[in-house]
Design an enzyme around this catalytic site. Structure first.
Site, PDB file in Angstrom:
ATOM      1  N   HIS A 308     -64.490  42.550 111.205  1.00 38.56           N
ATOM      2  CA  HIS A 308     -64.940  42.036 112.494  1.00 38.56           C
ATOM      3  C   HIS A 308     -64.636  43.053 113.572  1.00 38.56           C
ATOM      4  CE1 HIS A 308     -65.639  39.340 115.862  1.00 38.56           C
ATOM      5  NE2 HIS A 308     -66.323  38.618 114.999  1.00 38.56           N
ATOM      6  N   ASP A 366     -68.189  33.920 108.634  1.00 32.88           N
ATOM      7  CA  ASP A 366     -69.465  33.818 107.930  1.00 32.88           C
ATOM      8  C   ASP A 366     -69.316  33.833 106.424  1.00 32.88           C
ATOM      9  OD1 ASP A 366     -70.998  33.522 110.134  1.00 32.88           O
ATOM     10  OD2 ASP A 366     -71.107  35.659 110.514  1.00 32.88           O
TER      11      ASP A 366
HETATM   12  N1  CMC Z   1     -67.081  46.613 103.903  1.00 32.62           N
HETATM   13  C1  CMC Z   1     -66.588  47.858 103.668  1.00 32.62           C
HETATM   14  N2  CMC Z   1     -66.077  48.646 104.624  1.00 32.62           N
HETATM   15  C2  CMC Z   1     -66.073  48.178 105.879  1.00 32.62           C
HETATM   16  C3  CMC Z   1     -66.570  46.900 106.215  1.00 32.62           C
HETATM   17  C4  CMC Z   1     -67.084  46.111 105.167  1.00 32.62           C
HETATM   18  N3  CMC Z   1     -67.565  44.880 105.430  1.00 32.62           N
HETATM   19  N4  CMC Z   1     -66.447  46.702 107.552  1.00 32.62           N
HETATM   20  C5  CMC Z   1     -65.897  47.824 108.043  1.00 32.62           C
HETATM   21  N5  CMC Z   1     -65.659  48.710 107.037  1.00 32.62           N
HETATM   22  C6  CMC Z   1     -64.996  50.014 107.163  1.00 32.62           C
HETATM   23  C7  CMC Z   1     -65.926  51.060 107.759  1.00 32.62           C
HETATM   24  O1  CMC Z   1     -66.598  51.786 106.759  1.00 32.62           O
HETATM   25  C8  CMC Z   1     -64.965  51.921 108.534  1.00 32.62           C
HETATM   26  O2  CMC Z   1     -64.314  52.786 107.644  1.00 32.62           O
HETATM   27  P1  CMC Z   1     -63.817  54.243 108.136  1.00 32.62           P
HETATM   28  O3  CMC Z   1     -62.841  54.015 109.243  1.00 32.62           O
HETATM   29  O4  CMC Z   1     -63.217  54.829 106.912  1.00 32.62           O
HETATM   30  O5  CMC Z   1     -65.046  54.947 108.596  1.00 32.62           O
HETATM   31  C9  CMC Z   1     -63.917  50.930 109.059  1.00 32.62           C
HETATM   32  O6  CMC Z   1     -63.939  49.843 108.111  1.00 32.62           O
HETATM   33  C10 CMC Z   1     -64.209  50.418 110.460  1.00 32.62           C
HETATM   34  O7  CMC Z   1     -65.570  49.961 110.477  1.00 32.62           O
HETATM   35  P2  CMC Z   1     -66.469  49.910 111.790  1.00 32.62           P
HETATM   36  O8  CMC Z   1     -67.898  49.833 111.382  1.00 32.62           O
HETATM   37  O9  CMC Z   1     -66.071  51.012 112.727  1.00 32.62           O
HETATM   38  O10 CMC Z   1     -66.002  48.552 112.423  1.00 32.62           O
HETATM   39  P3  CMC Z   1     -66.778  47.742 113.495  1.00 32.62           P
HETATM   40  O11 CMC Z   1     -65.745  47.037 114.280  1.00 32.62           O
HETATM   41  O12 CMC Z   1     -67.745  48.574 114.248  1.00 32.62           O
HETATM   42  O13 CMC Z   1     -67.658  46.747 112.603  1.00 32.62           O
HETATM   43  C11 CMC Z   1     -68.543  44.836 111.577  1.00 32.62           C
HETATM   44  C12 CMC Z   1     -67.480  45.401 112.529  1.00 32.62           C
HETATM   45  C13 CMC Z   1     -68.467  43.310 111.609  1.00 32.62           C
HETATM   46  C14 CMC Z   1     -69.956  45.238 112.067  1.00 32.62           C
HETATM   47  C15 CMC Z   1     -68.279  45.380 110.157  1.00 32.62           C
HETATM   48  O14 CMC Z   1     -66.992  45.032 109.735  1.00 32.62           O
HETATM   49  C16 CMC Z   1     -69.333  44.912 109.153  1.00 32.62           C
HETATM   50  O15 CMC Z   1     -70.395  45.542 109.048  1.00 32.62           O
HETATM   51  N6  CMC Z   1     -69.057  43.788 108.398  1.00 32.62           N
HETATM   52  C17 CMC Z   1     -70.014  43.232 107.513  1.00 32.62           C
HETATM   53  C18 CMC Z   1     -70.990  42.395 108.299  1.00 32.62           C
HETATM   54  C19 CMC Z   1     -70.373  41.077 108.747  1.00 32.62           C
HETATM   55  O16 CMC Z   1     -69.758  40.362 107.972  1.00 32.62           O
HETATM   56  N7  CMC Z   1     -70.630  40.726 110.028  1.00 32.62           N
HETATM   57  C20 CMC Z   1     -70.218  39.435 110.580  1.00 32.62           C
HETATM   58  C21 CMC Z   1     -69.249  39.554 111.687  1.00 32.62           C
HETATM   59  S1  CMC Z   1     -68.603  37.916 112.095  1.00 32.62           S
HETATM   60  C22 CMC Z   1     -69.914  37.106 112.836  1.00 32.62           C
HETATM   61  C23 CMC Z   1     -70.056  37.392 114.275  1.00 32.62           C
HETATM   62  O17 CMC Z   1     -69.112  37.171 115.062  1.00 32.62           O
HETATM   63  O18 CMC Z   1     -71.184  37.802 114.646  1.00 32.62           O
END
Ligand code: CMC
Length: 431
Positions: A308, A366
């Site tokens: 998240h 989710d």
């Molecule tokens: N699976 C594998 N690796 C992950 C995941 C995941 N679901 N989420 C983040 N990472 C890794 C990412 O590769 C990165 O690694 P590194 O630092 O080595 O490059 C690190 O964790 C940080 O990721 P980020 O993309 O910079 O984190 P963010 O805060 O921008 O992304 C997120 C948050 C929700 C978009 C992401 O965790 C994701 O894509 N999750 C899967 C989709 C999901 O379940 N979304 C629902 C969110 S809850 C509903 C809502 O409130 O809308």
């Protein structure tokens, strides 16, 4: 909003600029850069708004490190346990918990506006049967501005109120009908003697030939899903609603924009993407392959339902949702459902894996809401529409707050331009 006595100072070259610091009632201090461009001629750069407050608000507070989510100061776990969706709607909209008579009045107001203009039936019929329900919802909600002209004047407080109640009341009907249309069944009209969640379940699962008896445990679980998704401060879809409405667009158009944004798999589409991923994994023995893929930097695959942007310890909504999932699965006796078995094993494997724990990637709301909805019999394509039904009150509360704010300005971010500088047009024969 009163600034702290001592401002922050920003030095650019040999000039120093004062940046007022505002102290919130909770959360980190906020640097006020509104005058920066005028004074220093520079922009700030923050794609994805990871360090930018786009507004001030009194509705929802999140502390991602501590796993705290408060609506008007009340913790989400208390609201999920002791309250119910329509009471939370009242709280979000008006700022206080209602008295018994206020709640009764509000509930009967919402319940008596659940029907759609009958002409909208023809609007539905214009879609292809295989249209995604989110596509239908985006269209139908946007089209509401063509059906309810008496509630589109955003400068009239009464019209704003009418539009708010209409949207909250009609959204379950709109979502249920999008589903009914996609499965080729007749639309089921709302019933005013049912509560909000039961009414929605019945509109989805009853058919004219056979009514649907709503099980109170399922209705409670549905109500909890609505409650837990009701608002989440300035997330992508809410910011979209605010940005759309900053131009003075009507509320139905703005909420349609919010629905479109919510559809994306990184936001509201995650619960659908999560269930699809669980189905793709298929069996417990294939979990290690998918975990390795999620960890592989060269593979775009991510574990959907994990991680998240704001919660970096745990998602407080996920804790409540997990309890609900256990209750529903037990009631329905579907513990042996293969998708649900994969979900449980995947959750365990990821929580024991240092890659996920060190990056603070935990199951989000989710992950569990998808499991409950699957067990209840909803197709995955309905997961995001259900999120949209729940979030409508959040979008509207934030929209109302913004319109009533005298400082409200059209949203107009700036950019860091890296393209060509001015160059002369070249005639086609000379290129
Ligand atoms: N699976 C594998 N690796 C992950 C995941 C995941 N679901 N989420 C983040 N990472 C890794 C990412 O590769 C990165 O690694 P590194 O630092 O080595 O490059 C690190 O964790 C940080 O990721 P980020 O993309 O910079 O984190 P963010 O805060 O921008 O992304 C997120 C948050 C929700 C978009 C992401 O965790 C994701 O894509 N999750 C899967 C989709 C999901 O379940 N979304 C629902 C969110 S809850 C509903 C809502 O409130 O809308």
């Amino acid at each position: 909003m009163v600034a702290k006595e001592k401002p922050a100072q920003l030095k650019i070259g040999n000039k120093t600029y004062d940046l007022p610091i505002h102290s919130p009632t909770a959360g980190p201090d906020v640097l006020d850069i509104r005058k920066l461009y005028g004074q220093a001629g520079v922009f700030t750069y923050d794609p994805g708004f990871t360090s930018t407050a786009s507004c001030d608000s009194t509705i929802t507070f999140i502390d991602g490190d501590e796993g705290v989510l408060l609506h008007r100061g009340y913790p989400i776990d208390q609201l999920a346990e002791k309250s119910h969706y329509l009471e939370v709607c009242y709280l979000l909209l008006y700022g206080t918990l209602p008295s018994a008579s206020e709640l009764e009045k509000f509930e009967s107001l919402v319940i008596s506006h659940t029907m759609l203009h009958e002409q909208m039936v023809y609007f539905y019929r214009g879609f292809r049967r295989d249209a995604h329900p989110m596509a239908i919802m985006t269209g139908v909600v946007g089209a509401m501005s063509a059906f309810y002209h008496d509630s589109t004047d955003i400068h009239d407080a009464h019209q704003r109120e009418v539009a708010s109640i209409r949207l909250i009341a009609k959204m379950p009907t709109i979502a249920a009908w999008a589903y009914k249309f996609s499965v080729g069944q007749p639309f089921i009209y709302p019933r005013n003697d049912l509560d909000y969640a039961s009414n929605f379940l019945r509109m989805c699962f009853a058919v004219p030939a056979e009514d649907y008896e709503v099980n109170p445990i399922l209705s409670r679980a549905m109500d909890r899903i609505f409650t837990l998704h009701a608002d989440h401060e300035q997330n992508a879809s809410t910011s979209t609603v605010r940005l759309a409405s900053s131009s003075g667009a009507n509320p139905f158009a703005c909420i349609a924009a919010g629905i479109a944004c919510l559809w994306g798999p990184a936001h509201g589409g995650a619960n659908q993407a999560c269930l699809e991923m669980l189905k793709e994994i298929g069996t417990v023995d294939r979990i290690p392959t998918f975990i390795s893929r999620a960890k592989d930097k060269n593979d775009p695959f991510r574990l959907m339902g994990f991680g998240h942007r704001v919660y970096k310890n745990f998602d407080p909504r996920a804790t409540v949702m997990k309890q609900s999932a256990d209750e529903v699965l037990e009631l329905l006796g579907v513990e042996n459902n293969p998708v649900l078995q994969v979900a449980k094993a995947l959750e365990k494997a990821a929580l024991e894996d240092p890659y996920f724990t060190s990056k603070k990637l935990f199951p989000n709301v989710d992950f569990y809401s998808g499991i409950i909805l699957e067990a209840m019999g909803f197709p995955t394509s309905m997961f995001t529409p259900i999120f949209a039904v729940s979030r409508t009150v959040g979008w509207i509360s934030q929209w109302k707050e913004m319109i009533a704010d005298p400082q409200n300005k059209i949203g107009r971010p700036r950019q860091l331009y890296l393209g060509n500088t001015s160059r002369n047009y070249v005639d086609i024969e000379n290129r």
